[in-house]
Design an enzyme around this catalytic site. Structure first.
Site, PDB file in Angstrom:
ATOM      1  CB  SER A  11      31.136  39.485  40.888  1.00  0.00           C
ATOM      2  OG  SER A  11      30.782  40.343  40.755  1.00  0.00           O
ATOM      3  CG  ASP A  64      32.372  39.623  48.339  1.00  0.00           C
ATOM      4  OD1 ASP A  64      32.605  40.764  48.606  1.00  0.00           O
ATOM      5  OD2 ASP A  64      32.345  39.063  47.783  1.00  0.00           O
ATOM      6  CG  HIS A 104      34.331  41.229  45.357  1.00  0.00           C
ATOM      7  ND1 HIS A 104      32.677  40.673  44.967  1.00  0.00           N
ATOM      8  CD2 HIS A 104      33.634  41.972  43.274  1.00  0.00           C
ATOM      9  CE1 HIS A 104      31.762  40.462  43.900  1.00  0.00           C
ATOM     10  NE2 HIS A 104      32.084  40.933  42.862  1.00  0.00           N
TER      11      HIS A 104
END
Length: 336
Positions: A37, A123, A163
């Site tokens: 991320s 995600d 995610h």
């Protein structure tokens, strides 16, 4: 109010007991960055800023270099939701211009580099289209910059996970994005990252047997400038590296809300990197961010939109400068 004073003394004591970084016998040809991320964006920034130091990068759920352009609203829209789509060609041009101007290192050093881009189909935080733009950035860089035909780009985007960073264990959170953002997916992302970046392991993989130590991040400030990081970071040293044998290095950047203050030692112990580090003779550096309201970074993200200043994604950025300084302390001489 005495409890506040006691707490402050306790926090100071934690930093006081952190060990100094050791000098390792590092192989400059086996140095890499990886991140999830915001950590993925940071990994890309470090590779493009210092391609001569970090020829290998693993980007998990991240987008293209310089995507945000120093603007938070762009970071939250184009660089997370993919609306509007990032102009990948313009970002490749920006990366090329920065290398030519000396703001970043020479891209020719990625001639034999590797970029492994991993992202999940489920995600909902960083859209798959954004991660695909990250892969396209490297592909166009390879195809347009002279001498980069040997740059290996692997786009691994067909796996079903949300995610998070998938781990080998199974559970019911693979399709969720929940703290500590380690998805029990039955897929060992750390192992795949090592395989993609370093090839075949040198030893059989087993339980991690090396030493995980804390160190004072403040002790390694550059020119006494605050890089907006936590007091302490972590370093994992495999037994072979501690014994003085040649060793690689992986700098692993956590994601937002995944720093030690938020999730304890879950990322540095449970993500799976350490046991593979033993198998590959690779030390793992786990730098840690801190949350703040001024500058605005309440989720303790790495700086990929400019909260630390306009040079955040170049060699002049305070966080890239700090990272490269720590890598130098461990035993890799960064070009000047």
């Amino acid at each position: 109010m005495r409890w506040i004073g006691a707490l402050c003394l306790g926090l100071l004591a934690v930093g006081a007991h952190a060990d100094p970084l050791p000098k390792l016998k590092l192989d400059p040809h086996r140095v890499a960055v990886a991140g999830l991320s915001s950590g993925a964006y940071m990994a890309t920034q470090m590779q493009i800023a210092y391609p001569d130091v970090f020829p290998y990068a693993a980007i998990v759920a991240g987008g293209p270099y310089a995507c945000a352009g120093g603007k938070l609203d762009v970071a939250l829209s184009s660089c997370m939701k993919g609306t509007p789509a990032a102009d990948v060609s313009a970002l490749v041009t920006k990366a090329t211009q920065r290398a030519q101007s000396g703001d970043n290192g020479a891209l020719k050093n990625l001639a034999h580099g590797k970029a492994y881009l991993l992202h999940g189909k489920d995600d909902a935080l960083v859209a798959p289209s954004v991660a695909e733009a990250g892969a396209q950035f490297y592909q166009r860089l390879r195809d347009t910059v002279p001498g980069l035909k040997g740059l290996q780009v692997v786009d691994d985007g067909n796996r079903a996970f949300a995610h998070n960073l998938p781990i080998a264990a199974t559970g019911d959170d693979c399709d969720k994005s929940v703290s500590p953002y380690l998805g029990h997916c039955g897929f060992d992302a750390a192992g795949e990252i090592f395989a993609q970046l370093y090839g075949k392991p040198l030893h059989a993989v087993g339980d991690a047997k090396g030493q995980l130590q804390t160190f004072s991040q403040n002790a390694y400030r550059v020119d006494n400038v605050d890089p907006l990081l936590a007091d302490d970071g972590y370093l994992y040293v495999p037994p072979s590296c501690a014994a003085g044998k040649p060793c690689g290095l992986l700098v692993a950047f956590h994601g937002c809300k995944q720093n030690a203050a938020a999730v304890g030692e879950a990322f540095v112990k449970d993500a799976g990197f350490n046991r593979w580090a033993d198998a590959y003779d690779v030390a793992v550096l786990y730098p840690q961010t801190r949350a703040s309201m001024a500058p605005l970074n309440p989720q303790a993200c790495w700086d990929w939109w400019g909260y630390s200043g306009g040079d955040y994604d170049t060699q002049r950025g305070v966080q890239p400068r700090w990272v490269i300084h720590v890598v130098e302390q461990l035993g890799i001489a960064a070009p000047r």
